[in-house]
Design a protein around this motif. Structure first.
Motif, PDB file in Angstrom:
ATOM      1  N   ASP A  65       0.821  -1.210   0.000  1.00  0.00           N
ATOM      2  CA  ASP A  65       0.000   0.000   0.000  1.00  0.00           C
ATOM      3  C   ASP A  65       0.858   1.263   0.000  1.00  0.00           C
ATOM      4  O   ASP A  65       0.627   2.193  -0.785  1.00  0.00           O
ATOM      5  N   ASP A  66       1.845   1.309   0.887  1.00  0.00           N
ATOM      6  CA  ASP A  66       2.693   2.499   0.990  1.00  0.00           C
ATOM      7  C   ASP A  66       3.483   2.721  -0.293  1.00  0.00           C
ATOM      8  O   ASP A  66       3.678   3.864  -0.726  1.00  0.00           O
ATOM      9  N   ASP A  67       3.948   1.628  -0.909  1.00  0.00           N
ATOM     10  CA  ASP A  67       4.685   1.752  -2.166  1.00  0.00           C
ATOM     11  C   ASP A  67       3.790   2.350  -3.255  1.00  0.00           C
ATOM     12  O   ASP A  67       4.222   3.223  -4.030  1.00  0.00           O
ATOM     13  N   LEU A  69       1.054   4.216  -2.868  1.00  0.00           N
ATOM     14  CA  LEU A  69       0.773   5.619  -2.548  1.00  0.00           C
ATOM     15  C   LEU A  69       1.959   6.512  -2.884  1.00  0.00           C
ATOM     16  O   LEU A  69       1.792   7.634  -3.374  1.00  0.00           O
ATOM     17  N   ALA A  70       3.167   6.013  -2.634  1.00  0.00           N
ATOM     18  CA  ALA A  70       4.366   6.794  -2.935  1.00  0.00           C
ATOM     19  C   ALA A  70       4.493   7.035  -4.439  1.00  0.00           C
ATOM     20  O   ALA A  70       4.889   8.130  -4.876  1.00  0.00           O
TER      21      ALA A  70
END
Length: 254
Positions: A65-67, A69-70
């Motif tokens: 998820d964080d990847d 979003l980044a």
């Protein structure tokens, strides 16, 4: 599902002029160049208006998820929100949907996917107002019926499928735009039958939240028309379903 979905957008799309890139992105004609890698616009056999203009659906693999979003932030795309299943709903320049889907999937790798969003069955953005997350709090669970120890039944899935499309028609149908011409239209839908195929809990889903697959017999038409007069055809559908403690039954997750 647009009476439930398109109006849920949280942020406006990028506007004005042609698409502009940043240090990581360039737009060259119909070619998207991301970090030096070109992504051509593929020829699609689907008729114009099949996909929502500018909308990309990212389904990150567990832990990505964080990847994802980044990448959205890095490449100057617009994050509209999340679906009930936790997918990221992203807005990009019209005419570059296919290229961005390919680029994002290539960047994320693994089992993450990035796809276009269908105009016939758009992925709704889950908002607090529509999902009413307060109904899933411990206090409300105590006040209402507890989450059952079973998946949604065939009758639950059938009822929810009918309800989703009936609400779409009550909202005036599904507004859509033909990507090739910019022509606007309204799609009307009628469900004649719905048969549950399977249900599964998604990763990181709350208790009582499921994704169910169903085969619908439904008819579609555009403009000033009556979908109930059209010949129904089979269509696969994925329906988000959640337990509503106050109603003591499974309801639509849209």
């Amino acid at each position: 599902m647009v009476g439930l979905s398109l109006c849920f957008a949280l942020l406006a799309a990028c506007g004005g002029g042609g698409p502009a890139g940043n240090e990581y992105v360039q737009y060259k004609g119909k070619t998207l160049v991301v970090e030096g890698t070109p992504f051509e616009r593929e020829t699609s056999p689907d008729p114009p208006g099949t996909y929502l203009p500018g909308r990309i659906v990212i389904q990150p693999d567990a832990g990505q998820d964080d990847d994802a979003l980044a990448l959205v932030q890095r490449y100057g795309l617009t994050l509209e929100g999340r679906s009930a299943q936790g997918w990221l709903l992203v807005k990009g320049p019209e005419g570059y949907e296919m290229q961005w889907a390919s680029a994002l999937q290539s960047q994320l790798g693994g089992r993450s996917t990035a796809t276009l969003d269908t105009a016939q069955s758009p992925t709704p953005i889950a908002t607090a107002a529509k999902r009413d997350d307060a109904a899933n709090t411990p206090e409300d669970a105590e006040a209402g019926a507890p989450v059952p120890d079973r998946e949604p039944s065939a009758a639950d899935v059938r009822r929810i499928a009918f309800d989703v499309y009936e609400r779409l028609e009550e909202g005036g149908g599904l507004p859509a735009t033909m990507t090739a011409t910019g022509q606007s239209m309204v799609i009307h839908a009628k469900v004649f039958d719905a048969r549950k195929e399977s249900c599964r809990p998604l990763p990181q889903a709350k208790p009582g939240e499921w994704e169910c697959e169903a085969e619908l017999m439904m008819a579609l038409c555009t403009g000033d028309c009556d979908p109930s007069a059209e010949e129904p055809l089979p269509k696969g559908e994925r329906l988000p379903v959640r337990w509503d403690a106050k109603q003591a039954r499974y309801t639509s997750g849209y």
